[in-house]
Scaffold this active site. Structure first.
Site, PDB file in Angstrom:
ATOM      1  N   SER A 127       0.832  -1.199   0.000  1.00 55.52           N
ATOM      2  CA  SER A 127       0.000   0.000   0.000  1.00 55.52           C
ATOM      3  C   SER A 127       0.865   1.247   0.000  1.00 55.52           C
ATOM      4  CB  SER A 127      -0.862  -0.016   1.259  1.00 55.52           C
ATOM      5  OG  SER A 127      -1.438   1.251   1.466  1.00 55.52           O
ATOM      6  N   TYR A 151      -1.452  -1.025  10.491  1.00 53.58           N
ATOM      7  CA  TYR A 151      -1.737  -1.568   9.155  1.00 53.58           C
ATOM      8  C   TYR A 151      -0.542  -1.328   8.221  1.00 53.58           C
ATOM      9  CZ  TYR A 151      -3.345  -1.218   4.322  1.00 53.58           C
ATOM     10  OH  TYR A 151      -3.445  -1.314   2.961  1.00 53.58           O
ATOM     11  N   LYS A 155       2.398  -3.969   6.525  1.00 57.85           N
ATOM     12  CA  LYS A 155       2.801  -4.043   5.106  1.00 57.85           C
ATOM     13  C   LYS A 155       4.318  -3.905   4.989  1.00 57.85           C
ATOM     14  CE  LYS A 155      -1.299  -4.412   3.174  1.00 57.85           C
ATOM     15  NZ  LYS A 155      -1.707  -5.677   2.547  1.00 57.85           N
ATOM     16  N   PHE A 180      -2.141   2.927  -4.705  1.00 57.94           N
ATOM     17  CA  PHE A 180      -2.640   4.218  -4.268  1.00 57.94           C
ATOM     18  C   PHE A 180      -4.132   4.042  -3.926  1.00 57.94           C
ATOM     19  CE2 PHE A 180       0.895   7.092  -4.016  1.00 57.94           C
ATOM     20  CZ  PHE A 180       1.890   6.204  -4.347  1.00 57.94           C
TER      21      PHE A 180
HETATM   22  C1  UD1 Z   1      -7.095   4.661   3.273  1.00 59.20           C
HETATM   23  C2  UD1 Z   1      -6.101   4.210   4.292  1.00 59.20           C
HETATM   24  C3  UD1 Z   1      -4.963   3.527   3.587  1.00 59.20           C
HETATM   25  C4  UD1 Z   1      -5.488   2.324   2.822  1.00 59.20           C
HETATM   26  C5  UD1 Z   1      -6.580   2.780   1.862  1.00 59.20           C
HETATM   27  C6  UD1 Z   1      -7.269   1.542   1.316  1.00 59.20           C
HETATM   28  C7  UD1 Z   1      -6.294   5.706   6.207  1.00 59.20           C
HETATM   29  C8  UD1 Z   1      -5.675   6.829   6.969  1.00 59.20           C
HETATM   30  N1  UD1 Z   1      -5.671   5.332   5.082  1.00 59.20           N
HETATM   31  O1  UD1 Z   1      -6.463   5.611   2.391  1.00 59.20           O
HETATM   32  O2  UD1 Z   1      -4.016   3.108   4.527  1.00 59.20           O
HETATM   33  O3  UD1 Z   1      -4.456   1.715   2.118  1.00 59.20           O
HETATM   34  O4  UD1 Z   1      -7.573   3.555   2.540  1.00 59.20           O
HETATM   35  O5  UD1 Z   1      -8.194   1.884   0.361  1.00 59.20           O
HETATM   36  O6  UD1 Z   1      -7.328   5.170   6.582  1.00 59.20           O
HETATM   37  N2  UD1 Z   1     -12.316  11.427   3.187  1.00 59.20           N
HETATM   38  C9  UD1 Z   1     -13.312  12.309   3.524  1.00 59.20           C
HETATM   39  N3  UD1 Z   1     -14.506  11.802   3.957  1.00 59.20           N
HETATM   40  C10 UD1 Z   1     -14.728  10.457   4.087  1.00 59.20           C
HETATM   41  C11 UD1 Z   1     -13.701   9.564   3.757  1.00 59.20           C
HETATM   42  C12 UD1 Z   1     -12.495  10.086   3.315  1.00 59.20           C
HETATM   43  O7  UD1 Z   1     -13.154  13.530   3.426  1.00 59.20           O
HETATM   44  O8  UD1 Z   1     -15.845  10.062   4.497  1.00 59.20           O
HETATM   45  C13 UD1 Z   1     -11.045  11.976   2.672  1.00 59.20           C
HETATM   46  C14 UD1 Z   1      -9.848  11.611   3.494  1.00 59.20           C
HETATM   47  O9  UD1 Z   1      -9.647  12.534   4.526  1.00 59.20           O
HETATM   48  C15 UD1 Z   1      -8.740  11.627   2.423  1.00 59.20           C
HETATM   49  C16 UD1 Z   1      -9.463  11.172   1.146  1.00 59.20           C
HETATM   50  O10 UD1 Z   1     -10.847  11.414   1.397  1.00 59.20           O
HETATM   51  O11 UD1 Z   1      -8.265  12.927   2.228  1.00 59.20           O
HETATM   52  C17 UD1 Z   1      -9.282   9.705   0.830  1.00 59.20           C
HETATM   53  O12 UD1 Z   1      -9.649   8.938   1.970  1.00 59.20           O
HETATM   54  P1  UD1 Z   1      -9.838   7.348   1.909  1.00 59.20           P
HETATM   55  O13 UD1 Z   1     -10.723   6.993   0.784  1.00 59.20           O
HETATM   56  O14 UD1 Z   1     -10.258   6.892   3.278  1.00 59.20           O
HETATM   57  O15 UD1 Z   1      -8.400   6.820   1.537  1.00 59.20           O
HETATM   58  P2  UD1 Z   1      -6.998   7.062   2.296  1.00 59.20           P
HETATM   59  O16 UD1 Z   1      -7.180   7.624   3.639  1.00 59.20           O
HETATM   60  O17 UD1 Z   1      -6.120   7.821   1.343  1.00 59.20           O
END
Ligand code: UD1
Length: 338
Positions: A127, A151, A155, A180
């Protein structure tokens, strides 16, 4: 010549099921093992319909050595793709022992079974979480690694474990793929991401708001130093990601190797840009509220995808529009997931 057979550990899950389709299209045979802890056997049934292929399926935990042994006895496995692991960074902070024992345990179990049967090729799901808070963008594979939660640490430990095993046995071919942010779904609308309960990840949450199942999107953080203050991520279509596995696997047959590659598009989009694109794809208004930052989130993350192209000839094809279109089609056809 007989097609090569690939054991897909965690093959009923979101990325695993899409990868099964791409492997079958590339004339590999697949065998799936999955304990269904975060997935449904229905995904495999649907992959069979989409591909018109029969997939041997084992509902087993690969930490169960006897069960795994039986799978390797009953099938001549030429290579393994290992998706079987827990994947929520947030949850891992509360349940570190589960994350370490499951993610590392499944890997050791697979590697032992492979050794016993002279199976010497493995592709592993890592990841972009292993980069922690990147200092420089785009992120290259040589970037300093930093695990900010159990997590990500699990990895990193597995990456090191695989490196050590490769040093001990140079015949073992290993591809470690650092994903990503996979989103979207197969364009049939038959398989896609089906989170249990409240989605943690952005696009499944947006989909449920668009479908009227949740009132508004909670945008975590509006004060990052980014294009519009919201987090930026390298969203990649899950079918592109699946094809990346096929290409990486293809490259392992020529000679033994150990490679680590990003799988991303090389382009970042902000949370608000994704919401806007999803509104267009769905024709729905998607209300949102800006809330404080989520613990552990980084401002901006996107890949340098150059190594994958150079090393195994893979590049992502689909844009954000297609990702949102396919995610929405899956949501519309399957309002309650599988
Ligand atoms: C997350 C995990 C990452 C994992 C990946 C798997 C965390 C911190 N990271 O990535 O380790 O490999 O998922 O798919 O959990 N966001 C919102 N509202 C929401 C959900 C997300 O604003 O309800 C924002 C987050 O703050 C971030 C972006 O959307 O800026 C992407 O979030 P998300 O889809 O959860 O992915 P990651 O956090 O990048």
């Amino acid at each position: 010549m007989k097609n090569k057979t690939i054991l897909i550990a965690g093959g009923a899950g979101y990325i695993g099921s899409h990868t099964c389709i791409e492997l079958l299209k590339a004339n590999y045979e697949v065998v799936v093992v999955d304990n269904l802890s975060n997935s449904s056997e229905e995904s495999i049934k649907r992959v069979e319909v989409i591909t018109d292929c029969k997939i041997p399926f084992y509902n087993e935990d690969i930490k169960d050595k006897r069960a795994l042994h039986r799978i390797f006895q009953e099938n001549k496995i030429d290579a393994v793709i290992h998706f079987a692991g827990y994947k929520s960074a947030g949850e891992s902070i509360d349940l570190p022992l589960n994350y370490y024992s499951n993610n590392i345990g499944t890997t050791i179990s697979l590697l032992k079974a492979m050794k016993e049967t002279n199976c010497n090729k493995i592709v592993f799901s890592s990841s972009a979480a292993v980069y922690g808070n990147p200092k420089k963008l785009p992120i290259k594979e040589q970037t300093t690694l930093l695990a900010l939660n159990p997590y990500a640490q699990s990895k990193l430990i597995i990456e090191q474990l695989l490196r050590d095993v490769h040093v001990s046995d140079n015949n073992l071919s290993i591809a470690i793929l650092r994903y990503f942010n996979p989103i979207g779904a197969h364009n049939s609308g038959m398989i896609g991401e089906s989170p249990l309960g409240i989605p943690n990840n952005l696009v499944p949450y947006i989909s449920q708001v668009a479908a009227g199942k949740r009132k508004f999107v909670k945008v975590f953080g509006g004060d990052y130093n980014t294009v519009d203050g919201t987090g930026v991520r390298d969203f990649i279509h899950v079918v592109d990601l699946a094809r990346g596995h096929v290409k990486a696997l293809d490259s392992l047959w020529s000679m033994p190797k150990f490679l680590i590659s990003n799988l991303g598009t090389g382009r970042g989009y902000s949370v608000l840009e994704v919401i806007k694109e999803f509104e267009k794809a769905s024709g729905k208004n998607i209300p949102f509220t800006i809330l404080p930052r989520r613990d552990g989130d980084v401002a901006e993350s996107y890949s340098d995808p150059g190594f994958a192209e150079h090393e195994f000839g893979w590049r992502a094809e689909y844009d954000l529009k297609k990702m949102c279109k396919d995610a929405w089609y899956w949501q519309k056809l399957n309002p309650n997931g599988y």
